[in-house]
Design an enzyme around this catalytic site. Structure first.
Site, PDB file in Angstrom:
ATOM      1  N   ARG A  50      -5.708   6.277  20.508  1.00  0.00           N
ATOM      2  CA  ARG A  50      -6.349   6.438  21.804  1.00  0.00           C
ATOM      3  C   ARG A  50      -5.381   6.661  22.960  1.00  0.00           C
ATOM      4  O   ARG A  50      -5.729   7.274  23.964  1.00  0.00           O
ATOM      5  CB  ARG A  50      -7.095   5.135  22.154  1.00  0.00           C
ATOM      6  CG  ARG A  50      -8.462   5.091  21.626  1.00  0.00           C
ATOM      7  CD  ARG A  50      -9.083   3.728  21.852  1.00  0.00           C
ATOM      8  NE  ARG A  50     -10.298   3.683  21.078  1.00  0.00           N
ATOM      9  CZ  ARG A  50     -11.472   4.151  21.501  1.00  0.00           C
ATOM     10  NH1 ARG A  50     -11.594   4.642  22.702  1.00  0.00           N
ATOM     11  NH2 ARG A  50     -12.525   4.115  20.724  1.00  0.00           N
ATOM     12  N   LYS A 156      -7.521  -2.697   3.405  1.00  0.00           N
ATOM     13  CA  LYS A 156      -8.281  -3.932   3.340  1.00  0.00           C
ATOM     14  C   LYS A 156      -8.287  -4.582   4.726  1.00  0.00           C
ATOM     15  O   LYS A 156      -7.378  -4.262   5.495  1.00  0.00           O
ATOM     16  CB  LYS A 156      -7.699  -4.890   2.307  1.00  0.00           C
ATOM     17  CG  LYS A 156      -6.305  -5.427   2.661  1.00  0.00           C
ATOM     18  CD  LYS A 156      -5.941  -6.607   1.834  1.00  0.00           C
ATOM     19  CE  LYS A 156      -6.419  -7.907   2.419  1.00  0.00           C
ATOM     20  NZ  LYS A 156      -5.576  -8.417   3.500  1.00  0.00           N
ATOM     21  N   LYS A 190       3.362  -3.296  -5.667  1.00  0.00           N
ATOM     22  CA  LYS A 190       4.628  -4.026  -5.851  1.00  0.00           C
ATOM     23  C   LYS A 190       5.136  -3.788  -7.265  1.00  0.00           C
ATOM     24  O   LYS A 190       4.372  -3.861  -8.227  1.00  0.00           O
ATOM     25  CB  LYS A 190       4.413  -5.525  -5.605  1.00  0.00           C
ATOM     26  CG  LYS A 190       4.157  -5.873  -4.125  1.00  0.00           C
ATOM     27  CD  LYS A 190       4.017  -7.373  -3.935  1.00  0.00           C
ATOM     28  CE  LYS A 190       3.512  -7.717  -2.540  1.00  0.00           C
ATOM     29  NZ  LYS A 190       4.511  -7.757  -1.508  1.00  0.00           N
ATOM     30  N   HIS A 248      -5.706  -9.601  -3.304  1.00  0.00           N
ATOM     31  CA  HIS A 248      -4.401  -9.654  -3.977  1.00  0.00           C
ATOM     32  C   HIS A 248      -4.395 -10.584  -5.194  1.00  0.00           C
ATOM     33  O   HIS A 248      -3.947 -10.216  -6.273  1.00  0.00           O
ATOM     34  CB  HIS A 248      -3.307 -10.132  -3.008  1.00  0.00           C
ATOM     35  CG  HIS A 248      -3.227  -9.337  -1.736  1.00  0.00           C
ATOM     36  ND1 HIS A 248      -3.490  -7.999  -1.681  1.00  0.00           N
ATOM     37  CD2 HIS A 248      -2.907  -9.698  -0.459  1.00  0.00           C
ATOM     38  CE1 HIS A 248      -3.340  -7.564  -0.435  1.00  0.00           C
ATOM     39  NE2 HIS A 248      -2.993  -8.575   0.319  1.00  0.00           N
TER      40      HIS A 248
HETATM   41  C1  BG6 Z   1      -1.907  -8.983   3.775  1.00  0.00           C
HETATM   42  C2  BG6 Z   1      -2.581 -10.126   4.481  1.00  0.00           C
HETATM   43  O1  BG6 Z   1      -2.816  -8.271   2.999  1.00  0.00           O
HETATM   44  O2  BG6 Z   1      -0.877  -9.507   2.933  1.00  0.00           O
HETATM   45  C3  BG6 Z   1      -1.574 -10.940   5.270  1.00  0.00           C
HETATM   46  O3  BG6 Z   1      -3.574  -9.605   5.347  1.00  0.00           O
HETATM   47  C4  BG6 Z   1      -0.445 -11.385   4.389  1.00  0.00           C
HETATM   48  O4  BG6 Z   1      -2.203 -12.055   5.881  1.00  0.00           O
HETATM   49  C5  BG6 Z   1       0.135 -10.203   3.629  1.00  0.00           C
HETATM   50  O5  BG6 Z   1       0.546 -11.981   5.207  1.00  0.00           O
HETATM   51  C6  BG6 Z   1       1.148 -10.671   2.614  1.00  0.00           C
HETATM   52  O6  BG6 Z   1       1.785  -9.557   2.065  1.00  0.00           O
HETATM   53  P1  BG6 Z   1       3.252  -9.682   1.463  1.00  0.00           P
HETATM   54  O7  BG6 Z   1       3.486  -8.342   0.851  1.00  0.00           O
HETATM   55  O8  BG6 Z   1       4.157  -9.989   2.605  1.00  0.00           O
HETATM   56  O9  BG6 Z   1       3.203 -10.800   0.471  1.00  0.00           O
END
Ligand code: BG6
Length: 518
Positions: A50, A156, A190, A248
């Protein structure tokens, strides 16, 4: 994920390009792909947002993001000079249909300039409630029409609950074919998470014992040291169950528990993962307190620094009842896993940033050795370390050298950093490359998102109707609330201290290993 072919010429349109995701993750990942020669010769990144912003200002902003967040550290000036002309910016009010017509014009200008038809990656780095209207805007400008070239990427959280996810899926299905929709769960990008497939199905010796006969229970921990930082506004409506477990942790569980796929076809793999979600025993509302625990952190100390409680974070209400910690116990009702508990836990402001899968094997069926031979008897344990340490560790008993028969546990260890001497790519690098190549294996299919919501819906419902009375119930810098202990204690287990900490604190376990460099 599958093959090594370079992607076709692509225009990468990032909606919400002024936001954090583009700055911290997307553009640093694209820059690293560029350095590794994974981007096609013809590619463009068009940021849409925006705010008024000149191309040069946009590039400077992204340059800072790359300096801070690229896994290679600060951008090399020469390489940045080659990369940055591919970046440009367009101001757009996504409520105005004209914005999408303008975008369509810009996209066809690339085609003309390049004398070819490029792929269009439409990346919606937007709040979930903006996804549907933006998709509709794209449809009005006919940017959804080319089923091969147009792909939409959705971040997500995918919906807020089962109903909203269904509604969103339905709305997207009116506009795009399923093969055009890439629902991202960055954990699947990952290396260590992808390696679960390689480890299980590329070796002969673990699969035969990968079942209820040999495995006693499984613990999946995704612990974070960080708090909600500046995301309080979002997190207040999410909480740990929606933010982490629904996606996750359940995805990790699926990879851990799925049956062997017959091929590496993206639908075959997703079918097998979906079977796991379908097999998860539905949680009865009156059992929630036995199978789920929630917590919210108060103030505390992490790494010698005092950190605030959740309720004092920006954009969080002072009497918030949002959980920053969630633990659940799940059973996968099939032949392979009947009766094996899977314990999942995640939380913010915990004692360390560690993600791992800890697989606990059953004790030996018959004890051959006298009690006096067992210095420190521990069942076998396999540890898949996801982050920050990446590797696989196996604990087993050996004879301690000497005249007497004494058994003691040791660890056999594999570390990525030692074996490959190179940093793993960031999750977003793999995923963005996969979208450009049209490989959806690591993305959530429509039925997977809904099945994952179905697993947690009973807990969400009960937690929403019964307010917690003890929040905050864990101190920052600890391993979460006491309530989480009940889940494991009920079955005679306990949550393990994540292995790399244990190695530091309890050298008895690690003393004969190459000591973990932490
Ligand atoms: C995200 C969440 O999907 O994953 C976050 O919304 C979280 O709250 C993050 O901190 C963690 O990702 P990573 O890769 O740092 O473990």
């Amino acid at each position: 994920m599958q093959t090594l072919n370079l992607p076709k010429p692509s225009v990468f349109v990032i909606f919400g390009a002024g936001g954090d995701l583009a700055w911290r993750k997307l553009v640093p990942a694209l820059y690293d792909l560029f350095l590794d020669h994974w981007l096609p010769e013809r590619f463009a990144v068009l940021g849409v947002d925006r705010r008024e912003m000149a191309d040069e200002v946009f590039r400077q902003h992204l340059h800072e993001g790359v300096d801070l967040f690229s896994r290679r550290g600060e951008a090399d000036e020469e390489m940045w000079k080659q990369f940055s002309p591919h970046l440009s910016y367009a101001i757009a009010d996504l409520d105005d249909p004209q914005a999408f017509n303008d975008l369509a014009g810009r996209l066809s200008a690339y085609d003309k300039e390049w004398h070819m038809q490029a792929n269009h990656i439409l990346y919606l780095a937007l709040p979930t409630d903006r996804v549907e209207p933006t998709a509709q805007g794209l449809a009005k400008a006919r940017l959804n029409r080319d089923r091969q070239r147009s792909r939409v990427v959705v971040e997500k959280p995918f919906g807020y609950d089962l109903d909203s996810a269904r509604k969103l899926n339905h709305a997207l299905a009116e506009i795009f074919q399923e093969s055009q929709i890439y629902r991202i769960d960055h954990y699947l990008g990952k290396e260590t998470v992808q390696n679960i497939l390689a480890f299980r199905f590329g070796n002969t010796f673990f699969e035969p014992i990968w079942n209820r006969r040999y495995i006693d229970h499984v613990q999946i921990t995704v612990a974070e040291e960080v708090g909600v930082e500046h995301r309080g506004g979002y997190y207040e409506h999410a909480g740990a169950l929606r933010d982490m477990i629904q996606n996750h942790l359940l995805q990790i569980l699926c990879l851990k528990a799925m049956e062997a796929p017959i091929s590496f076809d993206s639908n075959e793999i997703r079918n097998k993962k979906l079977d796991v979600l379908h097999a998860i025993r539905p949680i009865q509302p009156d059992q929630i307190h036995q199978v789920a625990a929630r917590g919210q952190h108060g103030a505390g100390w992490i790494g010698g620094t005092h950190v605030a409680g959740y309720r004092s974070e920006p954009d969080v209400t002072p009497n918030s009842i949002t959980e920053t910690f969630a633990a659940v116990k799940l059973f996968v009702d099939n032949w392979r896993w009947q009766g094996v508990p899977f314990y999942l836990r995640t939380g913010k402001r915990l004692a360390a940033r560690i993600s791992e899968i800890s697989i606990h094997f059953r004790p030996v069926p018959h004890q051959t050795f006298p009690a006096s031979a067992l210095l420190d008897r521990r069942p076998n344990r396999l540890l898949i370390a996801i982050q920050p340490e990446e590797g696989i560790l196996l604990r087993f008993e050996v004879k301690q050298p000497g005249p007497a028969m004494y058994l003691t546990p040791v660890m056999m260890q594999f570390y990525y950093r030692e074996a490959f001497k190179a940093a793993s790519p960031e999750a977003y690098e793999s995923l963005l490359l996969d979208v450009m190549r049209g490989d959806a294996t690591l993305f959530m299919r429509v039925d997977q998102t809904e099945a994952a919501w179905s697993v947690i819906t009973p807990i969400l419902d009960v937690w929403e109707s019964v307010r917690p009375t003890d929040f905050p119930n864990y101190q920052a810098g600890t391993w979460g609330p006491e309530g989480a202990e009940i889940l494991t204690a009920h079955d005679g287990h306990n949550w393990v201290i994540p292995t790399f900490l244990q190695c530091q604190e309890d050298m008895a376990t690690c003393r004969v290993t190459a000591e973990p460099q932490l």
